[in-house]
Motif scaffolding. Structure first.
Motif, PDB file in Angstrom:
ATOM      1  N   ILE A  82       0.821  -1.211   0.000  1.00  0.00           N
ATOM      2  CA  ILE A  82       0.000   0.000   0.000  1.00  0.00           C
ATOM      3  C   ILE A  82       0.858   1.266   0.000  1.00  0.00           C
ATOM      4  N   LYS A  83       1.863   1.299   0.853  1.00  0.00           N
ATOM      5  CA  LYS A  83       2.697   2.502   0.947  1.00  0.00           C
ATOM      6  C   LYS A  83       3.374   2.818  -0.388  1.00  0.00           C
ATOM      7  N   ASN A  84       3.895   1.805  -1.044  1.00  0.00           N
ATOM      8  CA  ASN A  84       4.519   2.014  -2.349  1.00  0.00           C
ATOM      9  C   ASN A  84       3.506   2.497  -3.380  1.00  0.00           C
ATOM     10  N   GLU A  85       2.315   1.932  -3.341  1.00  0.00           N
ATOM     11  CA  GLU A  85       1.282   2.266  -4.320  1.00  0.00           C
ATOM     12  C   GLU A  85       0.758   3.689  -4.177  1.00  0.00           C
ATOM     13  N   ILE A  86       0.855   4.257  -2.980  1.00  0.00           N
ATOM     14  CA  ILE A  86       0.344   5.621  -2.787  1.00  0.00           C
ATOM     15  C   ILE A  86       1.469   6.649  -2.735  1.00  0.00           C
ATOM     16  N   GLY A  87       2.618   6.291  -3.239  1.00  0.00           N
ATOM     17  CA  GLY A  87       3.698   7.260  -3.378  1.00  0.00           C
ATOM     18  C   GLY A  87       4.601   7.412  -2.174  1.00  0.00           C
ATOM     19  N   GLY A  88       4.611   6.439  -1.275  1.00  0.00           N
ATOM     20  CA  GLY A  88       5.515   6.456  -0.141  1.00  0.00           C
ATOM     21  C   GLY A  88       4.973   7.144   1.098  1.00  0.00           C
ATOM     22  N   PHE A  89       3.739   7.618   1.041  1.00  0.00           N
ATOM     23  CA  PHE A  89       3.138   8.257   2.218  1.00  0.00           C
ATOM     24  C   PHE A  89       2.747   7.200   3.239  1.00  0.00           C
ATOM     25  N   ASP A  90       2.677   7.594   4.518  1.00  0.00           N
ATOM     26  CA  ASP A  90       2.321   6.612   5.544  1.00  0.00           C
ATOM     27  C   ASP A  90       0.849   6.687   5.944  1.00  0.00           C
TER      28      ASP A  90
END
Length: 98
Positions: free
Chosen positions: A5-13
């Motif tokens: 999920i984190k990778n898919e949303i651009g690295g945001f937490d």
């Protein structure tokens, strides 16, 4: 298949918008339709919004049903808040699709 999920949303937490879940839901749907089990990996995520949870899980539950999803979808590294919110969305979606 694992969707980070984190990778898919651009690295945001934190995943806060419905828009950020559209591609994840499409990837999830495509794999489920092919009979491929999918793991949603929440490593490094502090939380998600209700709208994001509905986008990635709720819509899929309404389309395929809870029993189908239970057998094909796994969660990994989800904290108590994320798990609680996903369960809430699943319960809501079950009522809508019933």
């Amino acid at each position: 298949m694992v969707i980070n999920i984190k990778n898919e949303i651009g690295g945001f937490d934190y995943a806060g918008s419905r828009d950020s879940g559209v591609n994840i839901r499409e990837t999830l749907r495509e794999n489920l339709e092919k009979g491929i089990n999918v793991t949603l990996d929440f490593t490094g995520m502090s939380g998600i919004s209700h709208s994001f949870a509905d986008e990635i899980v709720g819509i899929v539950v309404r389309a395929y049903g809870v029993d189908f999803i239970k057998n094909k979808l796994m969660l990994n590294n989800d904290n108590a808040e994320i798990k609680s919110l996903l369960n809430l969305v699943i319960r809501e979606s079950r009522k809508i699709s019933a």
